[in-house]
Design a protein around this motif. Structure first.
Motif, PDB file in Angstrom:
ATOM      1  N   VAL A   4       0.835  -1.205   0.000  1.00  0.00           N
ATOM      2  CA  VAL A   4       0.000   0.000   0.000  1.00  0.00           C
ATOM      3  C   VAL A   4       0.873   1.260   0.000  1.00  0.00           C
ATOM      4  CG1 VAL A   4      -1.942   1.117   1.157  1.00  0.00           C
ATOM      5  CG2 VAL A   4      -1.652  -1.349   1.345  1.00  0.00           C
ATOM      6  N   GLY A   5       0.347   2.352  -0.543  1.00  0.00           N
ATOM      7  CA  GLY A   5       0.998   3.657  -0.444  1.00  0.00           C
ATOM      8  C   GLY A   5       1.932   3.954  -1.606  1.00  0.00           C
ATOM      9  N   ASP A   6       2.439   5.176  -1.620  1.00  0.00           N
ATOM     10  CA  ASP A   6       3.304   5.626  -2.713  1.00  0.00           C
ATOM     11  C   ASP A   6       4.693   5.016  -2.561  1.00  0.00           C
ATOM     12  OD1 ASP A   6       5.052   7.218  -4.391  1.00  0.00           O
ATOM     13  OD2 ASP A   6       3.422   8.675  -4.521  1.00  0.00           O
ATOM     14  N   PRO A   7       5.206   4.336  -3.597  1.00  0.00           N
ATOM     15  CA  PRO A   7       6.523   3.704  -3.466  1.00  0.00           C
ATOM     16  C   PRO A   7       7.668   4.714  -3.390  1.00  0.00           C
ATOM     17  CG  PRO A   7       5.640   3.387  -5.686  1.00  0.00           C
ATOM     18  CD  PRO A   7       4.559   4.049  -4.874  1.00  0.00           C
ATOM     19  N   LEU A  27       7.409   8.196   3.529  1.00  0.00           N
ATOM     20  CA  LEU A  27       8.317   8.202   4.662  1.00  0.00           C
ATOM     21  C   LEU A  27       9.411   7.163   4.416  1.00  0.00           C
ATOM     22  CD1 LEU A  27       5.731   8.255   7.599  1.00  0.00           C
ATOM     23  CD2 LEU A  27       7.241  10.131   6.918  1.00  0.00           C
ATOM     24  N   PRO A  28      10.635   7.398   4.920  1.00  0.00           N
ATOM     25  CA  PRO A  28      11.693   6.417   4.665  1.00  0.00           C
ATOM     26  C   PRO A  28      11.467   5.091   5.387  1.00  0.00           C
ATOM     27  CG  PRO A  28      12.509   8.209   6.066  1.00  0.00           C
ATOM     28  CD  PRO A  28      11.142   8.610   5.594  1.00  0.00           C
ATOM     29  N   HIS A  29      10.711   5.106   6.491  1.00  0.00           N
ATOM     30  CA  HIS A  29      10.761   3.980   7.431  1.00  0.00           C
ATOM     31  C   HIS A  29       9.445   3.228   7.608  1.00  0.00           C
ATOM     32  CE1 HIS A  29       8.996   7.207   9.645  1.00  0.00           C
ATOM     33  NE2 HIS A  29       8.783   6.453  10.701  1.00  0.00           N
ATOM     34  N   VAL A  30       8.386   3.632   6.887  1.00  0.00           N
ATOM     35  CA  VAL A  30       7.056   3.041   7.104  1.00  0.00           C
ATOM     36  C   VAL A  30       6.571   2.332   5.854  1.00  0.00           C
ATOM     37  CG1 VAL A  30       4.612   3.569   7.538  1.00  0.00           C
ATOM     38  CG2 VAL A  30       6.376   4.712   8.875  1.00  0.00           C
ATOM     39  N   VAL A  31       6.014   1.141   6.023  1.00  0.00           N
ATOM     40  CA  VAL A  31       5.380   0.446   4.900  1.00  0.00           C
ATOM     41  C   VAL A  31       4.246  -0.428   5.435  1.00  0.00           C
ATOM     42  CG1 VAL A  31       7.106  -1.412   4.980  1.00  0.00           C
ATOM     43  CG2 VAL A  31       5.713  -1.126   2.931  1.00  0.00           C
ATOM     44  N   THR A  32       3.154  -0.482   4.676  1.00  0.00           N
ATOM     45  CA  THR A  32       2.040  -1.366   5.017  1.00  0.00           C
ATOM     46  C   THR A  32       1.769  -2.285   3.837  1.00  0.00           C
ATOM     47  OG1 THR A  32       0.935   0.050   6.627  1.00  0.00           O
ATOM     48  CG2 THR A  32      -0.480  -1.437   5.394  1.00  0.00           C
ATOM     49  N   PHE A  33       1.573  -3.581   4.135  1.00  0.00           N
ATOM     50  CA  PHE A  33       1.051  -4.474   3.096  1.00  0.00           C
ATOM     51  C   PHE A  33      -0.144  -5.228   3.649  1.00  0.00           C
ATOM     52  CE2 PHE A  33       3.238  -8.101   4.962  1.00  0.00           C
ATOM     53  CZ  PHE A  33       4.444  -7.586   5.417  1.00  0.00           C
ATOM     54  N   HIS A  36      -8.522  -5.918   6.206  1.00  0.00           N
ATOM     55  CA  HIS A  36      -8.014  -6.943   7.133  1.00  0.00           C
ATOM     56  C   HIS A  36      -6.636  -7.427   6.690  1.00  0.00           C
ATOM     57  CE1 HIS A  36      -9.700  -9.354   3.840  1.00  0.00           C
ATOM     58  NE2 HIS A  36      -8.670 -10.116   4.093  1.00  0.00           N
ATOM     59  N   GLY A  37      -5.980  -8.163   7.582  1.00  0.00           N
ATOM     60  CA  GLY A  37      -4.709  -8.792   7.223  1.00  0.00           C
ATOM     61  C   GLY A  37      -3.606  -7.811   6.917  1.00  0.00           C
ATOM     62  N   ASN A  38      -3.619  -6.671   7.627  1.00  0.00           N
ATOM     63  CA  ASN A  38      -2.604  -5.667   7.346  1.00  0.00           C
ATOM     64  C   ASN A  38      -1.415  -5.770   8.281  1.00  0.00           C
ATOM     65  OD1 ASN A  38      -3.762  -3.882   5.205  1.00  0.00           O
ATOM     66  ND2 ASN A  38      -5.456  -3.984   6.656  1.00  0.00           N
ATOM     67  N   VAL A  39      -0.257  -5.599   7.720  1.00  0.00           N
ATOM     68  CA  VAL A  39       0.973  -5.511   8.500  1.00  0.00           C
ATOM     69  C   VAL A  39       1.584  -4.149   8.216  1.00  0.00           C
ATOM     70  CG1 VAL A  39       3.321  -6.398   8.789  1.00  0.00           C
ATOM     71  CG2 VAL A  39       1.415  -7.981   8.440  1.00  0.00           C
ATOM     72  N   ARG A  40       1.787  -3.387   9.290  1.00  0.00           N
ATOM     73  CA  ARG A  40       2.487  -2.112   9.137  1.00  0.00           C
ATOM     74  C   ARG A  40       3.841  -2.220   9.815  1.00  0.00           C
ATOM     75  NH1 ARG A  40       0.378   2.845  12.405  1.00  0.00           N
ATOM     76  NH2 ARG A  40       1.308   1.584  14.028  1.00  0.00           N
ATOM     77  N   LEU A  41       4.889  -1.899   9.071  1.00  0.00           N
ATOM     78  CA  LEU A  41       6.220  -1.868   9.646  1.00  0.00           C
ATOM     79  C   LEU A  41       6.643  -0.423   9.837  1.00  0.00           C
ATOM     80  CD1 LEU A  41       8.134  -4.503   7.460  1.00  0.00           C
ATOM     81  CD2 LEU A  41       6.739  -4.889   9.502  1.00  0.00           C
ATOM     82  N   GLY A  42       7.241  -0.156  10.994  1.00  0.00           N
ATOM     83  CA  GLY A  42       7.886   1.124  11.254  1.00  0.00           C
ATOM     84  C   GLY A  42       9.304   0.809  11.705  1.00  0.00           C
ATOM     85  N   LEU A  43      10.275   1.155  10.862  1.00  0.00           N
ATOM     86  CA  LEU A  43      11.661   0.774  11.157  1.00  0.00           C
ATOM     87  C   LEU A  43      12.369   1.912  11.902  1.00  0.00           C
ATOM     88  CD1 LEU A  43      12.625  -0.820   7.709  1.00  0.00           C
ATOM     89  CD2 LEU A  43      11.381  -1.846   9.635  1.00  0.00           C
ATOM     90  N   HIS A  44      12.966   1.608  13.048  1.00  0.00           N
ATOM     91  CA  HIS A  44      13.740   2.609  13.778  1.00  0.00           C
ATOM     92  C   HIS A  44      15.217   2.406  13.445  1.00  0.00           C
ATOM     93  CE1 HIS A  44      15.110  -0.297  16.827  1.00  0.00           C
ATOM     94  NE2 HIS A  44      13.919  -0.834  16.680  1.00  0.00           N
TER      95      HIS A  44
END
Lengths: 85, 371
Positions: free
Chosen positions: B273-276, B280-286, B332-340
């Motif tokens: 999901v979202g603009d590739p 943000l450098p550190h956030v991604v959701t699939f 549903h079934g979403n994973v959001r990563l936030g990398l520190h």
């Protein structure tokens, strides 16, 4: 005709009763009912979990099928229709 | 292995040390007149100055409140109240709940949300059109989205707002500390916990030209009851540290997210999901078809991996994520990563190696058909 209990009808139009099921179960039932059907078949899912209004169009997009639209049902839920490609 | 650094992030040793020294030196009530109090006040003032500089604001127009949520409520109320006679708020469809709830409360429901496209960018034509109606008190558009990472084109948003002479309130709570501060705003909100500072603090920056009125009983005091001085100091130190390491860290995190996006896109029934690029450098959701989000999070938690989720719709009291709905993603079934900055390549590799099996297991348990 598949063996799924939730799917009723044959040929061009199938109704999937997912009333009372919470996401992601409505689209799992939809996917099961869609298996092996001819392109052009329309499937209508009856849902009470309104998250299905988001999920059914997203399912159609992700699986290469077409979302036709939604309509009211007699009860509290919503009827969402897709066409297989 | 903590991969949910969105809204909260582990504190570095330097930040913890700042917090401890703040406790030792800044325990007194900063509003009194004696030496101990003066020392606490100096810590707050110096921290405010550092925060203001990082935000591109001035210290005297930078306000601290006890949470980002409260900061959002107050900045909206303050700007809204100064716009007497205009009673509608225009907001993007992907604003935080805090923003939309405050907007509804202030206007008695006269809130217009502007749709976004599939990548999460606000529809600029629709925004301009809405702002052209003379009853609009303010526009609320975020800098970057906390769930999908998409960064808004604030230069164009600001142009639309300026053309309509409507003040623009920018929620930068997901972006400050992760890249350059936005330049286009009349008022802006930041969240120290998001850049590795302590929770329990929100920062508001106003332009000198921006009119606002205290819509609360405490007058100019944005933090009724007082601030936790060590938290303010630690917030400033944490931001300083992030900015010092920015060049090294953000490029690396951006690369890791690129890898996650590319790999997740190859898994069957998974939508990234979202603009590739404008993100943000550190956030991604699939989002993953036929998988219950809570089951997915619990399973990863048992593997020792903490991730976030955009949805909690099996707990039927919670609505599906408005953000994900707005961009047409699954609820549903979403994973959001936030990398520190502490996340390593190996951490990401481990998650990526594990996910296909986890998805297959959960789909089999749910009786989902083959993809």
């Amino acid at each position: 005709m598949t063996a799924d209990d939730a799917a009723v009808g044959d040929g061009a139009h199938v109704t999937v009763d997912a009333t009372g099921l919470l996401c992601p179960l409505p689209i799992i039932e939809l996917a099961k009912a869609a298996r092996g059907r001819e392109p052009g078949t329309e499937l209508t899912v009856l849902c009470t979990d309104l998250a299905a209004r988001i999920d059914v169009p997203a399912w159609a997009r992700m699986t290469g099928n077409e979302f036709v639209g939604e309509s009211e049902t007699d009860g509290e839920g919503v009827a969402l229709t897709v066409r297989l490609r | 292995m903590f991969l949910d650094a969105s809204g909260s992030s582990p504190m570095t040793n330097r930040t913890l040390e700042a917090f401890h020294s703040g406790l030792a030196d800044g325990w007194a009530d900063p509003s009194r007149l004696h030496t101990e109090s003066r020392r606490a006040r100096q810590l707050v003032d110096a921290s405010r100055e550092a925060l203001a500089e990082a935000l591109g604001s001035r210290p005297e127009h930078t306000f601290l409140s006890q949470s980002p949520h409260l900061a959002i409520e107050r900045v909206l109320a303050g700007v809204f109240t100064a716009r007497r006679g205009r009673d509608r708020i225009v907001a993007s469809a992907v604003e935080r709940d805090a923003t939309l709830h405050a907007a509804h409360h202030l206007t008695g429901g006269r809130v217009t949300t502007v749709p976004v496209d599939r990548l999460g960018h606000v529809d600029l034509d629709a925004l301009s059109h809405e702002l052209g109606v003379p009853d609009v008190a303010l526009a609320a558009v975020q800098h970057a989205n906390h769930e999908i990472g998409t960064v808004q084109r604030l230069d164009a948003v600001m142009e639309a707002a300026s053309a309509a002479k409507v003040p623009l309130v920018v929620d930068a709570t997901a972006s400050i500390g992760h890249g350059p501060a936005p330049e286009h705003w009349d008022a802006m909100v930041a969240n120290p916990a998001d850049w590795g500072g302590p929770a329990g603090l929100g920062v508001v920056a106003m332009r000198p030209r921006t009119r606002w009125l205290p819509a609360w009983p405490e007058g100019d005091d944005w933090a009724p009851g007082g601030l936790l001085v060590p938290a303010v100091l630690a917030a400033a130190v944490a931001l300083q540290e992030r900015l010092e390491q920015r060049d090294a860290t953000q490029g690396r995190l951006r690369g890791l997210v690129d890898r996650v996006r590319a790999t997740a896109a190859t898994w069957p029934g998974v939508d990234v999901v979202g603009d590739p690029d404008e993100r943000l450098p550190h956030v991604v959701t699939f989002s993953c078809l036929y998988v219950d989000g809570e089951a997915l999070l619990s399973r990863l938690d048992r593997e020792g991996i903490a991730v976030g989720s955009g949805s909690a719709c099996t707990t039927s009291t919670l609505e599906p994520s408005r953000v994900l709905a707005a961009v047409g993603a699954l609820s549903h079934g979403n994973v959001r990563l936030g990398l520190h900055p502490g996340v390593t390549d190996a951490d990401v590799s481990r998650l990526l190696a594990l996910m296909p099996r986890v998805l297959a297991d959960l789909r089999a348990e749910a009786g989902a058909p083959e993809l």
